[in-house]
Design an enzyme around this catalytic site. Structure first.
Site, PDB file in Angstrom:
ATOM      1  N   ARG A 102       0.880  -1.180   0.000  1.00 34.35           N
ATOM      2  CA  ARG A 102       0.000   0.000   0.000  1.00 34.35           C
ATOM      3  C   ARG A 102       0.908   1.218   0.000  1.00 34.35           C
ATOM      4  NH1 ARG A 102      -5.364   1.294   3.525  1.00 34.35           N
ATOM      5  NH2 ARG A 102      -6.124  -0.098   1.881  1.00 34.35           N
ATOM      6  N   HIS A 129      -7.451   0.800  -6.386  1.00 34.02           N
ATOM      7  CA  HIS A 129      -7.635  -0.102  -5.239  1.00 34.02           C
ATOM      8  C   HIS A 129      -8.296  -1.393  -5.739  1.00 34.02           C
ATOM      9  CE1 HIS A 129      -7.846  -1.416  -1.228  1.00 34.02           C
ATOM     10  NE2 HIS A 129      -8.721  -0.578  -0.709  1.00 34.02           N
ATOM     11  N   GLN A 132     -10.135  -4.036  -3.405  1.00 28.98           N
ATOM     12  CA  GLN A 132     -11.449  -3.566  -2.961  1.00 28.98           C
ATOM     13  C   GLN A 132     -12.519  -3.924  -3.985  1.00 28.98           C
ATOM     14  OE1 GLN A 132     -12.253  -1.870   0.012  1.00 28.98           O
ATOM     15  NE2 GLN A 132     -14.289  -2.434  -0.692  1.00 28.98           N
ATOM     16  N   ASP A 220     -17.392   7.082  -1.596  1.00 28.82           N
ATOM     17  CA  ASP A 220     -16.182   6.913  -0.777  1.00 28.82           C
ATOM     18  C   ASP A 220     -15.940   8.241  -0.072  1.00 28.82           C
ATOM     19  OD1 ASP A 220     -13.779   5.972   0.300  1.00 28.82           O
ATOM     20  OD2 ASP A 220     -12.651   6.140  -1.569  1.00 28.82           O
ATOM     21  N   CYS A 259     -16.424   1.501   0.441  1.00 26.97           N
ATOM     22  CA  CYS A 259     -15.272   0.655   0.796  1.00 26.97           C
ATOM     23  C   CYS A 259     -14.900   0.770   2.268  1.00 26.97           C
ATOM     24  CB  CYS A 259     -14.080   1.010  -0.088  1.00 26.97           C
ATOM     25  SG  CYS A 259     -13.445   2.680   0.159  1.00 26.97           S
ATOM     26  N   ARG A 287     -13.810  -8.720   1.566  1.00 30.39           N
ATOM     27  CA  ARG A 287     -12.371  -8.491   1.340  1.00 30.39           C
ATOM     28  C   ARG A 287     -11.602  -9.786   1.644  1.00 30.39           C
ATOM     29  NH1 ARG A 287     -10.198  -3.393   1.420  1.00 30.39           N
ATOM     30  NH2 ARG A 287      -8.361  -4.532   0.715  1.00 30.39           N
TER      31      ARG A 287
HETATM   32  N1   CP Z   1     -11.326  -0.305   2.350  1.00 27.79           N
HETATM   33  C1   CP Z   1     -10.053  -0.372   2.798  1.00 27.79           C
HETATM   34  O1   CP Z   1      -9.112  -0.619   2.058  1.00 27.79           O
HETATM   35  O2   CP Z   1      -9.922  -0.174   4.132  1.00 27.79           O
HETATM   36  P1   CP Z   1      -8.550  -0.019   4.947  1.00 27.79           P
HETATM   37  O3   CP Z   1      -7.955   1.314   4.567  1.00 27.79           O
HETATM   38  O4   CP Z   1      -8.965  -0.083   6.380  1.00 27.79           O
HETATM   39  O5   CP Z   1      -7.623  -1.129   4.563  1.00 27.79           O
HETATM   40  N1  NVA Z   2     -10.075   6.652  -1.236  1.00 26.70           N
HETATM   41  C1  NVA Z   2      -9.671   6.193   0.078  1.00 26.70           C
HETATM   42  C2  NVA Z   2      -9.850   4.718   0.197  1.00 26.70           C
HETATM   43  C3  NVA Z   2      -9.514   4.135   1.540  1.00 26.70           C
HETATM   44  C4  NVA Z   2      -9.652   2.655   1.593  1.00 26.70           C
HETATM   45  C5  NVA Z   2      -8.235   6.594   0.340  1.00 26.70           C
HETATM   46  O1  NVA Z   2      -7.398   6.437  -0.564  1.00 26.70           O
HETATM   47  O2  NVA Z   2      -7.945   7.079   1.428  1.00 26.70           O
END
Ligand code: CP
Ligand code: NVA
Length: 300
Positions: A102, A129, A132, A220, A259, A287
């Site tokens: 990540r 993502h 997701q 989101d 998400c 997930r």
């Molecule tokens: N939806 C998602 O990826 O959540 P986290 O940021 O908690 O991993």
């Molecule tokens: N769009 C959000 C998704 C988190 C899972 C972010 O990137 O923070």
């Protein structure tokens, strides 16, 4: 050396392979598949940004598949002190069987994948993502049947998750209407790709229009990890809040997805996310199941 099976983005994996992963994930969920493809294997997870779901669901999935994990965060690894992603990839490949990352810049993910001898999985970048979306498609299909030809309306920021919805619309052949402010549209390059692929993806500034007769409304956070201009975003995105009135534009059978993490009263009202049309808890659970399919595919 053959190229490892990376899971980097939905536009970089064939539709049939994505379907195979979802089928495997569903079979694990239903108990029809009990194999341990990760037995004796390790997944390294590198987090440059916070996570609850991705962190826990990958660890549990890996362990339930017979394997184990090693977790690194920015402060706890040399990446945070400037070691290159290429060198990190070379070293990781000597210890573990797959790497999930990540990170902010999608270029970091590409550099890691280009130099890794083991599969690399995208656990979110500023651009996308994909894990997701695998869970989201699983959820949509559990609730509503095959994704093909469904109508999904995105109302909110044209962000990383929206980008992966665009990839998914093309790969799983459903209609996606993205409603967002002009200045927060998904990248033109991505929309051009969807058009070239024959995708049924449209963009509008009108959330009410996008939601009309939809099977699913999705949104989101208005401020993603790394976004600095919170106040400006709140002002721009207020008309895109998913509230009861917007849900009423969709089909009566429509579901709401997010998400998570969510901010009640901002991108979605409490009445919607905690209401009868919300599928967010199944979505979060999925997930775990969808990622078992991804892991099993990556680990061969
Ligand atoms: N939806 C998602 O990826 O959540 P986290 O940021 O908690 O991993
Ligand atoms: N769009 C959000 C998704 C988190 C899972 C972010 O990137 O923070």
């Amino acid at each position: 050396m053959s190229t490892p099976r990376h899971f980097l983005d939905l536009d970089r994996v064939a539709a049939a392979e994505l379907r195979r992963m979802l089928d495997m994930g569903a079979a694990y969920k239903a108990g029809r598949l009990n194999g341990k493809p990760a037995a004796g294997k390790f997944l390294a997870m590198i987090f440059e940004k916070p996570s609850t779901r991705t962190r826990v669901s990958f660890e549990v999935a890996m362990k339930q598949l017979g394997g184990d994990v090693v977790v690194l965060d920015e402060k706890g690894s040399q990446v945070g002190r400037g070691e290159t992603w290429a060198d990190t990839a070379r070293v990781m490949s000597r210890y573990v069987d797959a790497v999930m990352v990540r990170t902010g810049r999608a270029a970091n993910l590409d550099e890691l994948a280009a130099h890794a001898e083991v599969p690399v999985i995208n656990g979110l970048t500023d651009h996308s993502h994909p894990c997701q979306l695998m869970a989201d498609i699983m959820t949509l299909e559990e609730r509503l049947g095959p994704a093909k030809d469904k109508i999904v309306a995105w109302s909110g920021d044209g962000n990383n998750v929206a980008n992966s919805w665009i990839h998914a619309a093309v790969r799983f052949d459903f209609m996606l209407r993205v409603a967002c402010p002009e200045s927060l549209r998904p990248p033109k390059k991505l929309l051009d790709w969807a058009a070239r692929e024959g995708g049924k993806v449209s963009v509008t500034e009108d959330a009410q229009e996008a939601a009309a007769s939809a099977d699913c409304i999705v949104t989101d956070t208005w401020v993603s990890m790394g976004n600095g201009d919170a106040e400006k975003r709140h002002n721009l995105l207020a008309p895109y809040r998913v509230d009861e009135k917007l849900m009423a534009r969709a089909k009566s059978s429509a579901i709401f997805m997010h998400c998570l993490p969510a901010k009640r009263g901002l991108e979605v009202t409490a009445g919607v996310i905690d209401g009868p049309q919300s599928a967010v808890w199944d979505e979060a659970e999925n997930r775990l199941h969808a990622q078992k399919g991804i892991l099993a595919w990556c680990l061969g």
